[in-house]
Design a protein around this motif. Structure first.
Motif, mmCIF file in Angstrom:
data_model
loop_
_atom_site.group_PDB
_atom_site.id
_atom_site.type_symbol
_atom_site.label_atom_id
_atom_site.label_comp_id
_atom_site.label_asym_id
_atom_site.label_seq_id
_atom_site.Cartn_x
_atom_site.Cartn_y
_atom_site.Cartn_z
ATOM 1 N N VAL A 115 0.830 -1.203 0.000
ATOM 2 C CA VAL A 115 0.000 0.000 0.000
ATOM 3 C C VAL A 115 0.865 1.254 0.000
ATOM 4 C CG1 VAL A 115 -1.765 1.296 1.277
ATOM 5 C CG2 VAL A 115 -1.881 -1.198 1.183
ATOM 6 N N PHE A 116 1.978 1.216 0.717
ATOM 7 C CA PHE A 116 2.874 2.362 0.859
ATOM 8 C C PHE A 116 4.282 1.941 0.422
ATOM 9 C CE2 PHE A 116 -0.426 2.573 4.111
ATOM 10 C CZ PHE A 116 -1.064 3.734 3.705
ATOM 11 N N PRO A 117 4.544 1.959 -0.874
ATOM 12 C CA PRO A 117 5.814 1.428 -1.403
ATOM 13 C C PRO A 117 6.998 2.371 -1.166
ATOM 14 C CG PRO A 117 4.455 2.261 -3.185
ATOM 15 C CD PRO A 117 3.652 2.402 -1.938
ATOM 16 N N TYR A 118 7.601 2.244 -0.008
ATOM 17 C CA TYR A 118 8.781 3.053 0.299
ATOM 18 C C TYR A 118 9.928 2.657 -0.616
ATOM 19 C CZ TYR A 118 6.892 5.341 4.396
ATOM 20 O OH TYR A 118 6.153 6.130 5.221
ATOM 21 N N THR A 119 10.714 3.643 -1.020
ATOM 22 C CA THR A 119 11.919 3.368 -1.791
ATOM 23 C C THR A 119 13.071 3.190 -0.810
ATOM 24 O OG1 THR A 119 12.391 5.735 -1.999
ATOM 25 C CG2 THR A 119 11.109 4.709 -3.767
ATOM 26 N N GLY A 120 14.191 2.741 -1.312
ATOM 27 C CA GLY A 120 15.371 2.573 -0.475
ATOM 28 C C GLY A 120 15.403 1.217 0.191
ATOM 29 N N ARG A 121 16.213 1.149 1.212
ATOM 30 C CA ARG A 121 16.487 -0.110 1.915
ATOM 31 C C ARG A 121 15.228 -0.665 2.573
ATOM 32 N NH1 ARG A 121 20.202 -0.055 7.255
ATOM 33 N NH2 ARG A 121 19.409 -1.975 8.178
ATOM 34 N N THR B 73 20.122 13.968 5.515
ATOM 35 C CA THR B 73 20.886 14.170 4.281
ATOM 36 C C THR B 73 19.891 14.559 3.181
ATOM 37 O OG1 THR B 73 20.714 11.805 3.819
ATOM 38 C CG2 THR B 73 22.748 12.567 4.884
ATOM 39 N N PRO B 74 19.312 15.750 3.291
ATOM 40 C CA PRO B 74 18.225 16.126 2.372
ATOM 41 C C PRO B 74 18.694 16.271 0.932
ATOM 42 C CG PRO B 74 18.833 17.971 3.779
ATOM 43 C CD PRO B 74 19.623 16.797 4.242
ATOM 44 N N ARG B 75 17.822 15.824 0.021
ATOM 45 C CA ARG B 75 18.079 15.974 -1.409
ATOM 46 C C ARG B 75 16.760 15.856 -2.161
ATOM 47 N NH1 ARG B 75 18.232 11.415 0.597
ATOM 48 N NH2 ARG B 75 18.018 9.450 -0.454
ATOM 49 N N LEU B 76 16.691 16.526 -3.280
ATOM 50 C CA LEU B 76 15.522 16.417 -4.153
ATOM 51 C C LEU B 76 15.672 15.186 -5.024
ATOM 52 C CD1 LEU B 76 14.925 20.097 -5.285
ATOM 53 C CD2 LEU B 76 13.398 18.672 -3.925
ATOM 54 N N VAL B 77 14.602 14.417 -5.139
ATOM 55 C CA VAL B 77 14.623 13.197 -5.947
ATOM 56 C C VAL B 77 13.345 13.110 -6.771
ATOM 57 C CG1 VAL B 77 16.091 11.921 -4.341
ATOM 58 C CG2 VAL B 77 13.625 11.798 -4.103
ATOM 59 N N ARG B 78 13.443 12.339 -7.813
ATOM 60 C CA ARG B 78 12.278 12.017 -8.640
ATOM 61 C C ARG B 78 12.410 10.541 -8.982
ATOM 62 N NH1 ARG B 78 11.565 15.644 -13.840
ATOM 63 N NH2 ARG B 78 13.639 14.826 -14.189
ATOM 64 N N ASP C 203 19.737 4.268 2.394
ATOM 65 C CA ASP C 203 20.268 3.066 3.026
ATOM 66 C C ASP C 203 19.998 3.021 4.537
ATOM 67 O OD1 ASP C 203 22.030 5.082 3.765
ATOM 68 O OD2 ASP C 203 23.836 3.884 3.431
ATOM 69 N N ARG C 204 19.330 4.028 5.067
ATOM 70 C CA ARG C 204 18.982 4.047 6.492
ATOM 71 C C ARG C 204 17.822 3.080 6.750
ATOM 72 N NH1 ARG C 204 22.522 4.599 9.325
ATOM 73 N NH2 ARG C 204 21.137 5.162 11.027
ATOM 74 N N PRO C 205 17.647 2.627 7.986
ATOM 75 C CA PRO C 205 16.555 1.694 8.294
ATOM 76 C C PRO C 205 15.180 2.282 7.961
ATOM 77 C CG PRO C 205 18.128 1.792 10.106
ATOM 78 C CD PRO C 205 18.511 2.884 9.143
ATOM 79 N N LEU C 206 14.270 1.414 7.576
ATOM 80 C CA LEU C 206 12.933 1.833 7.173
ATOM 81 C C LEU C 206 12.224 2.631 8.266
ATOM 82 C CD1 LEU C 206 10.560 1.826 5.185
ATOM 83 C CD2 LEU C 206 9.924 -0.430 6.094
ATOM 84 N N ALA C 207 12.279 2.183 9.497
ATOM 85 C CA ALA C 207 11.581 2.898 10.576
ATOM 86 C C ALA C 207 12.104 4.326 10.718
ATOM 87 C CB ALA C 207 11.715 2.139 11.892
#
Length: 178
Positions: free
Chosen positions: A39-45, A88-93, A107-111
């Protein structure tokens, strides 16, 4: 639209997680985490392991406190979350999402990423003075969070289940009175 898409998505995810702690608990195993991620497809690790699940479960009371706090307290919760994590803020698309801010490395933990995305979303809530869009469900038997993203601010229940239960009860009360 009340907020930007990424803010609304982060609020929905945080409310889902906070509400998953209500009875019955709906985040008890990796399959439940998978349902959340569909339902909430987080990107990253994404580790999909017991540690990650435990971290998400442990995060739920903090999310609930953040989401339901009065405005000044909400700001304090947000500031505490932002201070707890290396930003570590950055703009992404990516995918179908246009440019938006990721405040924590992928690469940080999901929580940790959920916490900061919630904090970033609540910054928008605080700045727009829209905290009234986060309330406890109007059903007397429910303590879940209701997120109202409607234009007319009409959402009072956390789910259609609670809304329907109350509509049926009101209907039966009207019929009994007549």
């Amino acid at each position: 639209m009340v907020f930007t898409d990424d803010t609304e998505d982060a609020l929905r995810a945080a409310v889902w997680l906070a509400n998953s702690a209500e009875d019955p608990d709906t985040l008890v195993d990796i399959d439940d985490e998978e349902a959340f991620l569909r339902v909430f497809p987080y990107t990253g690790r994404i580790d999909r392991d017991a540690v990650e699940l435990d971290d998400l479960r442990a995060l739920r009371p903090r999310l609930r406190a953040m989401l339901l706090a009065p405005r000044d307290d909400m700001a304090a919760h947000v500031n505490a979350a932002l201070a707890d994590v290396r930003l570590t803020p950055r703009l992404v698309r990516h995918d179908a999402a246009d440019w938006h801010l990721h405040a924590v490395a992928d690469d940080r933990p999901l929580a940790e990423r959920v916490l900061i995305e919630t904090a970033m979303a609540l910054i928008d809530v605080i700045r727009a003075d829209e905290g009234s869009r986060l309330t406890v469900c109007d059903d007397d038997t429910c303590q879940a969070i209701a997120l109202d993203l409607s234009r007319n601010r009409s959402k009072r229940y956390c789910s259609s289940t609670c809304a329907n239960r109350n509509a049926v009860a009101a209907y039966r009360a009207r019929r009994a009175a007549s």
